[in-house]
Design a protein around this motif. Structure first.
Motif, short mmCIF file in Angstrom:
data_model
loop_
_atom_site.label_atom_id
_atom_site.label_comp_id
_atom_site.label_asym_id
_atom_site.label_seq_id
_atom_site.Cartn_x
_atom_site.Cartn_y
_atom_site.Cartn_z
N ARG A 69 0.99 -0.91 0.10
CA ARG A 69 -0.06 -0.01 -0.07
C ARG A 69 0.92 1.37 -0.10
N HIS A 70 2.02 1.19 0.82
CA HIS A 70 2.95 2.40 0.81
C HIS A 70 3.70 2.86 -0.41
N ASN A 71 3.90 1.69 -1.10
CA ASN A 71 4.78 1.65 -2.40
C ASN A 71 3.79 2.16 -3.53
N MET A 72 2.52 1.57 -3.46
CA MET A 72 1.46 1.95 -4.49
C MET A 72 1.18 3.66 -4.12
N TRP A 80 -6.39 -2.66 -4.74
CA TRP A 80 -7.92 -2.98 -4.64
C TRP A 80 -7.84 -4.03 -3.83
N PHE A 81 -7.00 -5.02 -3.76
CA PHE A 81 -7.05 -6.45 -3.29
C PHE A 81 -5.43 -7.09 -2.86
N CYS A 82 -5.17 -7.48 -1.88
CA CYS A 82 -4.01 -8.18 -1.81
C CYS A 82 -4.12 -9.13 -0.46
N HIS A 83 -3.47 -10.42 -0.64
CA HIS A 83 -3.52 -11.26 0.53
C HIS A 83 -2.17 -11.98 0.40
N PHE A 84 -1.27 -11.89 1.53
CA PHE A 84 -0.08 -12.38 1.75
C PHE A 84 -0.15 -13.45 2.73
N TRP A 85 0.37 -14.57 2.47
CA TRP A 85 0.52 -15.87 3.42
C TRP A 85 1.73 -15.97 4.28
N THR A 86 1.69 -15.96 5.51
CA THR A 86 2.85 -15.72 6.33
C THR A 86 3.63 -17.16 6.41
N ASP A 87 2.69 -18.17 6.41
CA ASP A 87 3.38 -19.44 6.60
C ASP A 87 3.83 -20.04 5.39
N HIS A 88 3.73 -19.58 3.94
CA HIS A 88 4.22 -20.01 2.82
C HIS A 88 4.44 -18.71 2.04
N HIS A 89 5.42 -18.73 1.14
CA HIS A 89 5.83 -17.67 0.02
C HIS A 89 4.82 -17.61 -1.00
N SER A 90 3.49 -17.01 -0.71
CA SER A 90 2.43 -16.70 -1.59
C SER A 90 2.01 -15.39 -1.45
N MET A 91 1.15 -14.89 -2.74
CA MET A 91 0.46 -13.56 -2.44
C MET A 91 -0.36 -13.61 -3.67
N VAL A 92 -1.49 -12.88 -3.57
CA VAL A 92 -2.21 -12.58 -4.75
C VAL A 92 -2.66 -10.80 -4.62
N GLN A 93 -2.31 -10.26 -5.64
CA GLN A 93 -2.80 -8.81 -5.41
C GLN A 93 -3.64 -8.40 -6.80
N LEU A 94 -4.36 -7.30 -6.69
CA LEU A 94 -5.17 -6.34 -7.73
C LEU A 94 -4.43 -5.04 -7.26
N GLU A 119 -5.86 -24.83 -0.96
CA GLU A 119 -6.42 -24.06 0.29
C GLU A 119 -6.30 -22.75 -0.05
N ALA A 120 -4.77 -22.01 -0.22
CA ALA A 120 -4.54 -20.61 -0.33
C ALA A 120 -5.54 -20.06 -1.46
N ALA A 121 -5.47 -21.06 -2.71
CA ALA A 121 -6.40 -20.35 -3.62
C ALA A 121 -7.83 -20.20 -3.27
N LEU A 122 -8.44 -21.27 -2.48
CA LEU A 122 -9.49 -21.14 -2.26
C LEU A 122 -9.94 -19.93 -1.32
N GLN A 123 -8.92 -19.69 -0.38
CA GLN A 123 -9.14 -18.76 0.56
C GLN A 123 -9.06 -17.20 -0.29
N ALA A 124 -8.14 -17.32 -1.32
CA ALA A 124 -8.07 -15.91 -1.98
C ALA A 124 -9.27 -15.94 -2.80
N GLN A 125 -9.60 -16.74 -3.48
CA GLN A 125 -11.17 -16.87 -4.20
C GLN A 125 -12.21 -16.23 -3.35
N GLN A 126 -12.39 -16.57 -2.03
CA GLN A 126 -13.49 -16.33 -0.99
C GLN A 126 -13.25 -14.94 -0.84
N GLU A 127 -12.07 -14.45 -0.31
CA GLU A 127 -11.78 -12.91 0.03
C GLU A 127 -12.13 -12.11 -1.28
#
Length: 172
Positions: A69-72, A80-94, A119-127
């Motif tokens: 958010r700071h960088n943008m 608009w949307f972002c999710h970072f997982w702390t337990d594995h190296h994954s993220m999705v963002q718009l 599980e990560a993909a499903l969680q991101a889809q739901q959010e």
């Protein structure tokens, strides 16, 4: 001829300055950790790394979302949307740049098990579905072509949903 040797010292020193301010996001912490553990280090590098670890244990750091958010905001854009997982190296963002073009970014850690990736993909889809409902946009019926930037939020969000439905196409 002497072989040039990469030194991680400058990267660690930069990380120390960011960490003192509480602005060393987890992504960068992990990047430094991977670089450090993957090479034979000098005494100076070891000392600096130990100092960094000490600071990290004492000073609360930014989340990946706060960093993004700071960088943008600094470049006139918006997250608009972002999710970072702390337990594995994954993220999705718009994200949206200052010109209104929306970018989709996603990484699902290939080291994570297929179940964790699903599980990560499903969680991101739901959010993302909840956010799309709040934004008042619907999922597009037609496939959205893969490209770097999209003209609309609906197009970008639909592309991200399609990608999350096809985990095998995501590499990380």
């Amino acid at each position: 001829m002497r072989e040039l040797r990469y030194s991680i010292l400058a990267d660690i020193q930069d990380a120390i300055e960011q960490a003192k301010q509480g602005k060393l996001a987890l992504f960068w912490q992990r990047t430094i950790q991977r670089e450090y553990s993957g090479k034979k280090v000098t005494p100076d590098e070891q000392q600096a790394y130990e100092q960094l670890q000490s600071i990290l244990s004492e000073v609360l750091q930014w989340s990946g979302e706060e960093d993004l958010r700071h960088n943008m905001e600094n470049i006139g854009g918006r997250v608009w949307f972002c999710h970072f997982w702390t337990d594995h190296h994954s993220m999705v963002q718009l994200t949206e740049d200052r010109n209104g073009a929306v970018t989709v970014a996603y990484v699902l850690d290939t080291d994570a098990s297929p179940e964790v990736r699903r599980e990560a993909a499903l969680q991101a889809q739901q959010e993302l579905a909840e956010c799309m409902q709040e934004w008042g946009i619907t999922l597009l019926d037609a496939p959205v072509p893969e490209q770097m930037k999209y003209a609309s939020l609906a197009e970008a969000a639909s592309r991200l949903m399609q990608v999350l439905n096809d985990l095998e196409s995501i590499t990380g």
